[in-house]
Design a protein around this motif. Structure first.
Motif, PDB file in Angstrom:
ATOM      1  N   GLN A  66       0.901  -1.025  -0.022  1.00 13.79           N
ATOM      2  CA  GLN A  66       0.129  -0.114   0.182  1.00 13.79           C
ATOM      3  C   GLN A  66       1.010   1.463  -0.073  1.00 13.79           C
ATOM      4  N   ALA A  67       1.805   1.189   0.725  1.00  7.32           N
ATOM      5  CA  ALA A  67       2.904   2.064   0.925  1.00  7.32           C
ATOM      6  C   ALA A  67       3.535   2.612  -0.524  1.00  7.32           C
ATOM      7  N   VAL A  68       3.967   1.651  -1.160  1.00  5.19           N
ATOM      8  CA  VAL A  68       4.524   1.849  -2.423  1.00  5.19           C
ATOM      9  C   VAL A  68       3.573   2.159  -3.534  1.00  5.19           C
ATOM     10  N   MET A  71       2.867   5.863  -2.841  1.00  5.20           N
ATOM     11  CA  MET A  71       3.997   6.915  -3.232  1.00  5.20           C
ATOM     12  C   MET A  71       4.141   6.841  -4.917  1.00  5.20           C
ATOM     13  N   GLY A  72       3.361   6.254  -5.330  1.00  8.47           N
ATOM     14  CA  GLY A  72       3.346   6.110  -6.917  1.00  8.47           C
ATOM     15  C   GLY A  72       4.370   5.381  -7.388  1.00  8.47           C
ATOM     16  N   LEU A  73       5.050   4.624  -6.704  1.00  9.07           N
ATOM     17  CA  LEU A  73       6.373   3.752  -7.194  1.00  9.07           C
ATOM     18  C   LEU A  73       5.731   2.572  -7.973  1.00  9.07           C
ATOM     19  N   SER A  74       6.645   2.246  -9.024  1.00  9.53           N
ATOM     20  CA  SER A  74       6.476   0.977  -9.745  1.00  9.53           C
ATOM     21  C   SER A  74       7.563  -0.149  -9.531  1.00  9.53           C
ATOM     22  N   VAL A  75       7.685  -0.489  -8.012  1.00  5.92           N
ATOM     23  CA  VAL A  75       8.566  -1.194  -7.526  1.00  5.92           C
ATOM     24  C   VAL A  75       7.668  -2.453  -6.829  1.00  5.92           C
ATOM     25  N   GLU A  76       8.092  -3.667  -7.320  1.00  9.63           N
ATOM     26  CA  GLU A  76       7.164  -4.687  -6.861  1.00  9.63           C
ATOM     27  C   GLU A  76       7.897  -5.135  -5.181  1.00  9.63           C
ATOM     28  N   VAL A  77       6.919  -5.242  -4.533  1.00 10.96           N
ATOM     29  CA  VAL A  77       7.173  -5.582  -3.115  1.00 10.96           C
ATOM     30  C   VAL A  77       7.168  -7.348  -2.898  1.00 10.96           C
ATOM     31  N   GLU A  78       8.270  -7.792  -2.476  1.00  8.98           N
ATOM     32  CA  GLU A  78       8.424  -9.403  -2.457  1.00  8.98           C
ATOM     33  C   GLU A  78       8.171  -9.603  -1.089  1.00  8.98           C
ATOM     34  N   LYS A 102      19.181  -3.804   2.281  1.00  8.36           N
ATOM     35  CA  LYS A 102      19.413  -3.476   3.666  1.00  8.36           C
ATOM     36  C   LYS A 102      18.253  -3.513   4.545  1.00  8.36           C
ATOM     37  N   VAL A 103      18.488  -4.034   5.647  1.00  5.53           N
ATOM     38  CA  VAL A 103      17.250  -4.225   6.398  1.00  5.53           C
ATOM     39  C   VAL A 103      17.018  -2.847   7.100  1.00  5.53           C
ATOM     40  N   VAL A 104      15.724  -2.395   7.155  1.00  9.37           N
ATOM     41  CA  VAL A 104      15.371  -1.160   7.370  1.00  9.37           C
ATOM     42  C   VAL A 104      14.796  -1.010   8.526  1.00  9.37           C
ATOM     43  N   SER A 105      13.770  -2.187   8.930  1.00 14.86           N
ATOM     44  CA  SER A 105      12.980  -2.259  10.039  1.00 14.86           C
ATOM     45  C   SER A 105      12.926  -3.711  10.327  1.00 14.86           C
ATOM     46  N   MET A 106      12.535  -4.178  11.727  1.00 16.58           N
ATOM     47  CA  MET A 106      12.264  -5.445  12.183  1.00 16.58           C
ATOM     48  C   MET A 106      11.724  -5.414  13.407  1.00 16.58           C
ATOM     49  N   GLY A 107      10.679  -6.291  13.523  1.00 15.27           N
ATOM     50  CA  GLY A 107      10.170  -6.653  14.872  1.00 15.27           C
ATOM     51  C   GLY A 107       9.041  -5.957  15.268  1.00 15.27           C
ATOM     52  N   LYS A 108       8.348  -5.054  14.106  1.00 16.64           N
ATOM     53  CA  LYS A 108       7.177  -4.415  14.452  1.00 16.64           C
ATOM     54  C   LYS A 108       6.411  -4.321  13.139  1.00 16.64           C
ATOM     55  N   VAL A 109       5.096  -4.239  13.006  1.00 12.02           N
ATOM     56  CA  VAL A 109       4.379  -3.995  11.973  1.00 12.02           C
ATOM     57  C   VAL A 109       4.197  -2.317  11.658  1.00 12.02           C
ATOM     58  N   LEU A 110       4.665  -2.042  10.647  1.00 10.20           N
ATOM     59  CA  LEU A 110       4.605  -0.655  10.305  1.00 10.20           C
ATOM     60  C   LEU A 110       3.271  -0.354   9.424  1.00 10.20           C
ATOM     61  N   LYS A 111       2.412   0.637   9.945  1.00 17.20           N
ATOM     62  CA  LYS A 111       1.369   0.989   9.004  1.00 17.20           C
ATOM     63  C   LYS A 111       1.768   1.391   7.780  1.00 17.20           C
ATOM     64  N   ALA A 112       0.822   1.550   6.802  1.00 18.61           N
ATOM     65  CA  ALA A 112       1.223   1.927   5.312  1.00 18.61           C
ATOM     66  C   ALA A 112       1.899   3.680   5.395  1.00 18.61           C
TER      67      ALA A 112
END
Length: 124
Positions: A66-68, A71-78, A102-112
Motif C-alpha cells: 500500500q505504501a509503494v 507513493m506512486g512507485l513502480s516497485v514490486e514488493v516481495e 538493507k534491513v531497515v525495520s524489524m520486529g514491528k508491523v508498520l502501517k502504510a
C-alpha cells in the motif's frame, strides 16, 4: 584443548544477493544509495518483507504494498517466508522490511503511512 569437527564442513556464510541482479549493496554497513540501480525509479530496486507467514507478517506485506502504491512507485514488493533466506539477512525478529538489500525495520508491523515515512527518511 582440541576442537573436533566430526566430519562437518564449515559452511560458508552466504551474503544475500540482490533480487534484481544489479549489484545493490548487500552489507548492512553499506549505505542505501539512490544510484544502486540506475534503471530503478527513485533509486529503489527492491523492497522485501521478511516473515514467517503469520498474520502480522502478512499485514506488514500488505502495508508495504500500500505504501509503494501511495507513493506512486513502480516497485514490486516481495514477500519472503523461506526461513533460510530470512536468516541470511540476520533478521531475528519479524516482520522485517528490506530496501535495496538493507534491513531497515524489524520486529514491528508498520502501517502504510509509517512505511512511506520510513522510505522518505531513507531519501526516497
Amino acid at each position: 584443548m582440541a576442537l573436533f569437527n566430526f566430519g562437518k564442513k564449515e559452511e560458508e556464510k552466504k551474503a544475500p544477493t540482490c533480487a534484481c541482479s544489479c549489484g545493490c549493496p548487500t552489507s548492512e554497513t553499506e549505505e542505501i544509495t539512490n544510484d544502486c540501480c540506475p534503471e530503478a525509479k527513485d533509486g529503489i530496486c527492491c523492497i522485501k518483507v521478511l516473515g514467517a507467514g503469520c498474520k502480522s507478517c502478512h499485514e506488514q506485506y500488505e502495508n508495504a504494498k500500500q505504501a509503494v502504491n501511495d507513493m506512486g512507485l513502480s516497485v514490486e514488493v516481495e514477500y519472503i517466508t523461506d526461513m533460510q533466506k530470512v536468516m541470511e539477512y540476520g533478521v531475528m525478529s519479524m516482520p522485517a522490511i528490506v530496501v535495496n538489500e538493507k534491513v531497515v525495520s524489524m520486529g514491528k508491523v508498520l502501517k502504510a503511512a509509517d512505511v512511506v515515512a520510513l522510505l522518505h527518511k531513507l531519501g526516497f
